[in-house]
Design a protein around this motif. Structure first.
Motif, short mmCIF file in Angstrom:
data_model
loop_
_atom_site.label_atom_id
_atom_site.label_comp_id
_atom_site.label_asym_id
_atom_site.label_seq_id
_atom_site.Cartn_x
_atom_site.Cartn_y
_atom_site.Cartn_z
N PHE A 41 38.11 45.37 47.32
CA PHE A 41 38.53 44.39 46.33
C PHE A 41 40.03 44.07 46.40
CE2 PHE A 41 34.51 45.88 44.60
CZ PHE A 41 33.94 44.71 44.13
N TYR A 43 42.76 46.09 45.97
CA TYR A 43 43.66 46.76 45.03
C TYR A 43 44.28 47.99 45.69
CZ TYR A 43 41.74 43.96 41.19
OH TYR A 43 41.36 42.92 40.37
N LEU A 48 42.40 50.71 39.82
CA LEU A 48 41.26 50.23 39.04
C LEU A 48 40.85 51.18 37.91
CD1 LEU A 48 39.06 48.79 41.94
CD2 LEU A 48 40.10 47.48 40.08
N GLU A 51 40.44 50.20 34.11
CA GLU A 51 40.15 48.77 33.95
C GLU A 51 38.67 48.56 33.63
OE1 GLU A 51 42.25 46.35 33.98
OE2 GLU A 51 44.07 47.27 34.83
N ILE A 55 36.57 42.95 35.73
CA ILE A 55 37.67 42.45 36.55
C ILE A 55 37.23 42.21 38.00
CG2 ILE A 55 38.55 44.69 37.38
CD1 ILE A 55 41.35 43.72 36.84
N LEU A 56 36.11 42.83 38.40
CA LEU A 56 35.60 42.71 39.76
C LEU A 56 34.52 41.65 39.89
CD1 LEU A 56 35.33 46.53 40.60
CD2 LEU A 56 37.28 45.00 40.94
N ARG A 91 37.75 39.48 44.42
CA ARG A 91 38.88 40.30 44.86
C ARG A 91 40.10 40.02 43.99
NH1 ARG A 91 36.66 39.04 50.11
NH2 ARG A 91 35.88 40.95 51.10
N GLN A 92 41.12 40.86 44.16
CA GLN A 92 42.34 40.71 43.37
C GLN A 92 42.99 39.36 43.60
OE1 GLN A 92 45.52 43.48 44.25
NE2 GLN A 92 46.33 43.37 42.17
N ASP A 93 42.85 38.81 44.83
CA ASP A 93 43.47 37.51 45.11
C ASP A 93 42.62 36.34 44.63
OD1 ASP A 93 41.39 37.37 46.91
OD2 ASP A 93 42.64 37.48 48.70
#
Length: 508
Positions: A41, A43, A48, A51, A55-56, A91-93
């Motif tokens: 993901f 990070y 994570l 969290e 968020i995923l 993903r985070q981006d």
């Protein structure tokens, strides 16, 4: 095994797992996540924990997740517990990608705990897409070949009867009508012959040739017809293997590709023809090119024109698909090139970026005797691939699939990796103080910084960081457009794992 060893065993299992493993409480808050989860993901490790699992997830699924959890806890209904299903992850981006999710439940000290195992389906989807495209082209080819064959039979009868009428003393008025009909029938016959080439049922006359000589012959014709506003450059290797192809069809393919390049550069421009031997001997390059490993001669034709949309790239080789319908395009040029290359036992690749041009790669099996082929493979496999020693490589690539593949390749060589989707984000990461040994960056990216711009900033502000650029074009036909120079090392896609390994080691 003592109870005290259970946490250590759990930690060992979590860290050894190749798939992402997440443990969350009944409120959807992440209690543990293994290193594979962080990598998948995007990070940093440990980021994570604490969290929410939402968020995923993409927004649509994240909004529904809490309702699913509340329903399960209230009713005990197990819609997905103990089962697997395909979902999407985020993903985070912000990029969305396909996943297979399996969820299990355990009760610890009276409190429910949920375990999720997530497997990345990106590569499977890519393989399925490539297979589906190949099957679609094959199916269209079979249908096209059958129709073309039937039309040829009809046209044979039509042309034959018209010629008989012509020979039986038709008057002046009738001869004019017959001549027009014959000309139209001949055009129809030419159309069906081109369709048969796409369907790989054309009558090829392969001979052993040197691609460089064939290209020079085609260029002699093109230089007189393409116009003074266009520059044709060549980059031929000093030694190239012979190939078995039909010279007439090759020249037709080259002319088709060159005229396509001209049409993509209405205000003038440059295109380059490059020829060299390549050996496809690892899974990575075979995956990129969809080619059986072996020895090939690669012919690249690149332009610095308008480029193609993703939709146009997906349909480029289908007959009658054209982006030039208002300019008389038939949609058969690239279909013919595709059919000729495939019927010759080769493969064709397409790389394009909107606003930066297009590059076609034609791969033809090299002709070698058994001894020379064996010797060539010995040369390739005799030296071990150089490996890194946990140096950090920042991978800068806007295409998520290519970025993921590049990260896998670099990690397999013993390096650690960081990633950025464009030059702007990579520059921000460097300014934040992260430690990087090498930047491996694509040339053409969205944002204010292309590969050359990023390299210039790195050279000026972070002089200890090495730079390796990569491009999908045959040679850097977009250098002047991007404001670059020849000072930087450029690794051209697609490349072998050994090529990447040697370039990285050379920088260190």
């Amino acid at each position: 095994m003592t109870p005290a060893s259970d946490p250590a065993l759990l930690t060992a299992l979590m860290e050894a797992a190749a798939d992402a493993v997440i443990i969350a409480d009944q409120h959807g808050r992440i209690m543990r996540a293994n290193p594979a989860t962080a990598r998948l993901f995007g990070y940093s490790e440990g980021a994570l924990v604490g969290e929410r699992v939402n968020i995923l997830m993409p927004a649509a699924l994240a909004d529904l997740h809490d309702g699913f959890m509340a329903h399960h806890l209230a009713t005990g209904e197990q819609r997905i517990i103990g089962k697997g299903r395909n979902v999407e992850g985020k993903r985070q981006d912000g990029t969305i990608f396909p996943l297979h999710l399996s969820v299990g439940r355990a009760d610890i000290d009276g409190e429910p705990v949920f375990i999720g195992i997530l497997h990345d389906l990106t590569e499977r989807h890519i393989a399925e897409e490539v297979l589906a495209r190949s099957q679609r082209l094959d199916a269209v080819g079979q249908l096209t070949g059958g129709i073309a064959h039937d039309f040829n039979n009809l046209l044979t009868v039509i042309i034959g009867n018209l010629e008989l009428l012509q020979m039986r003393g038709a008057d002046e008025r009738q001869r004019g009508l017959i001549d027009d009909a014959l000309a139209s029938a001949e055009l129809g016959a030419d159309l069906t012959s081109r369709l048969l080439v796409f369907a790989r049922k054309g009558k090829l006359k392969p001979v052993q040739v040197d691609l460089r000589e064939q290209c020079q012959d085609a260029l002699a014709l093109l230089s007189r017809t393409i116009g003074a506003r266009y520059t044709i450059r060549t980059d031929f290797a000093p030694r190239v293997s012979k190939v078995m192809i039909d010279p007439v069809q090759l020249q037709s393919a080259l002319i088709n590709l060159a005229l396509n390049a001209r049409d993509a550069m209405p205000d003038g421009g440059e295109f380059l023809i490059s020829i060299a031997d390549v050996i496809i001997d690892d899974d990575y390059m075979a995956q990129e090119t969809d080619i059986v490993p072996g020895e090939y001669v690669r012919l690249f034709i690149s332009d610095d024109g308008a480029g193609m949309t993703l939709e146009a790239q997906r349909k480029a080789f289908e007959p009658f698909f054209t982006t030039k319908a208002n300019r008389g395009g038939t949609g058969l040029g690239l279909a013919m090139v595709y059919g000729f290359v495939r019927q010759s036992g080769g493969h064709i690749t397409l790389y394009s970026e909107l606003g930066h041009g297009t590059s076609f790669g034609l791969y033809f099996p090299a002709v070698r005797d058994a001894r020379s082929a064996e010797d060539a493979m010995k040369v390739v496999t005799s030296d071990p691939i150089p490996r890194g020693s946990a140096e950090v490589v920042l991978v800068v690539e806007d295409n998520p699939r290519v970025r993921k593949l590049s990260i896998e390749r670099i990690r397999d060589l013993g390096y650690r990796t960081l990633e950025a989707p464009n030059g702007d984000d990579a520059y921000v990461l460097l300014q934040s103080g992260i430690e990087v040994d090498i930047i491996f960056s694509d040339l053409v990216m969205p944002g204010t910084l292309n590969g050359y711009d990023l390299a210039a900033k790195v050279r000026a502000e972070f002089p200890t960081v090495r730079i390796l650029l990569t491009s999908g074009y045959a040679s850097d036909v977009v250098t002047s457009k991007l404001g670059g120079t020849s000072d930087y090392d450029v690794l051209h896609k697609p490349y072998r794992q050994s090529d990447l390994a040697e370039r990285l080691q050379a920088l260190l």
